[in-house]
Every structure is written in structure tokens, then in C-alpha cells.
Design a protein around this motif. Structure first.
Motif, PDB file in Angstrom:
ATOM      1  N   MET A  33       2.441  -3.806   7.708  1.00  0.00           N
ATOM      2  CA  MET A  33       3.506  -3.277   6.878  1.00  0.00           C
ATOM      3  C   MET A  33       4.486  -2.543   7.802  1.00  0.00           C
ATOM      4  O   MET A  33       4.074  -1.792   8.681  1.00  0.00           O
ATOM      5  CB  MET A  33       2.892  -2.327   5.846  1.00  0.00           C
ATOM      6  CG  MET A  33       3.869  -1.737   4.882  1.00  0.00           C
ATOM      7  SD  MET A  33       3.054  -0.737   3.595  1.00  0.00           S
ATOM      8  CE  MET A  33       3.140  -1.878   2.254  1.00  0.00           C
ATOM      9  N   ARG A  40       6.738   3.692   0.423  1.00  0.00           N
ATOM     10  CA  ARG A  40       5.524   3.898  -0.384  1.00  0.00           C
ATOM     11  C   ARG A  40       5.226   5.388  -0.531  1.00  0.00           C
ATOM     12  O   ARG A  40       4.835   5.844  -1.606  1.00  0.00           O
ATOM     13  CB  ARG A  40       4.348   3.162   0.229  1.00  0.00           C
ATOM     14  CG  ARG A  40       3.138   3.138  -0.666  1.00  0.00           C
ATOM     15  CD  ARG A  40       2.379   1.850  -0.476  1.00  0.00           C
ATOM     16  NE  ARG A  40       1.206   1.854  -1.303  1.00  0.00           N
ATOM     17  CZ  ARG A  40       1.117   1.233  -2.476  1.00  0.00           C
ATOM     18  NH1 ARG A  40       2.145   0.557  -2.920  1.00  0.00           N
ATOM     19  NH2 ARG A  40       0.009   1.283  -3.167  1.00  0.00           N
ATOM     20  N   ASP A  75       8.702   0.305   5.051  1.00  0.00           N
ATOM     21  CA  ASP A  75       7.959   0.034   3.819  1.00  0.00           C
ATOM     22  C   ASP A  75       6.895   1.110   3.563  1.00  0.00           C
ATOM     23  O   ASP A  75       6.639   1.482   2.419  1.00  0.00           O
ATOM     24  CB  ASP A  75       7.309  -1.343   3.879  1.00  0.00           C
ATOM     25  CG  ASP A  75       8.341  -2.462   3.978  1.00  0.00           C
ATOM     26  OD1 ASP A  75       9.414  -2.336   3.352  1.00  0.00           O
ATOM     27  OD2 ASP A  75       8.078  -3.451   4.693  1.00  0.00           O
TER      28      ASP A  75
END
Length: 92
Positions: A1, A9, A5
Motif C-alpha cells: 500500500m 486510511r 493510501d
């Protein structure tokens, strides 16, 4: 990831890198370094993934190195190691 990202999150879950750093008793720089791939310490990476509700593989794209040999835990403090050595029975 990708780091962007991961940061998204954190925001989506209303968490901060600083709060996770406090929980883990590490610096915010440690969390940032793990997110950007400069730090690959398994227990830090595992904690980030777990806190963000993801698996190690889902977050980092590789198997958790601790699963090959059982559970991997953060090392205890040197003081606890000294105590266990001092508590061992003396030979002879």
C-alpha cells in the motif's frame, strides 16, 4: 500500500500517526519511516496494519515475517532480560 493510501486510511479512521506512536511508545518519526518503507521492523509494521484494520500482507504486500516461526513479539526491556538471568540457578 502506498504511503498516501496509508495516510488516507489514518484520516478515514480518525486516527493520527502521533496517537499510534504514543500507544506504541515510539516516535512519530518511527511511524512515518515505517509508512514510507525506510523502517521495516516487523512489530511496528504489524501494529500499524492491525490498528488500521488490515492484515500485514494487505498493508505491506508481503507475508508477516513472524508467522513463519510462530508469533513475533516486541523484545522486552534489557532489565527484564537481566532479571531472568539473575534468577537462574547457579551451577555447582
Amino acid at each position: 500500500m502506498a504511503p498516501k493510501d496509508i495516510r488516507k486510511r489514518f484520516l478515514d479512521l480518525d486516527l493520527s500517526e502521533a496517537s499510534l506512536a504514543r500507544e506504541l511508545t515510539v516516535s512519530k518519526q518511527t511511524i512515518s519511516a515505517a509508512i514510507h518503507g525506510a523502517l521495516r521492523t516487523p512489530w511496528v509494521r504489524r501494529a500499524i496494519a492491525e490498528r488500521l484494520g488490515m492484515t500485514y500482507r494487505g498493508m505491506w504486500g508481503e507475508d508477516d515475517p513472524g508467522t513463519a516461526r510462530g508469533t513475533f513479539h516486541r523484545a522486552s526491556s534489557p532489565a527484564s532480560h537481566d532479571a531472568s538471568i539473575n534468577d537462574a540457578p547457579a551451577d555447582g
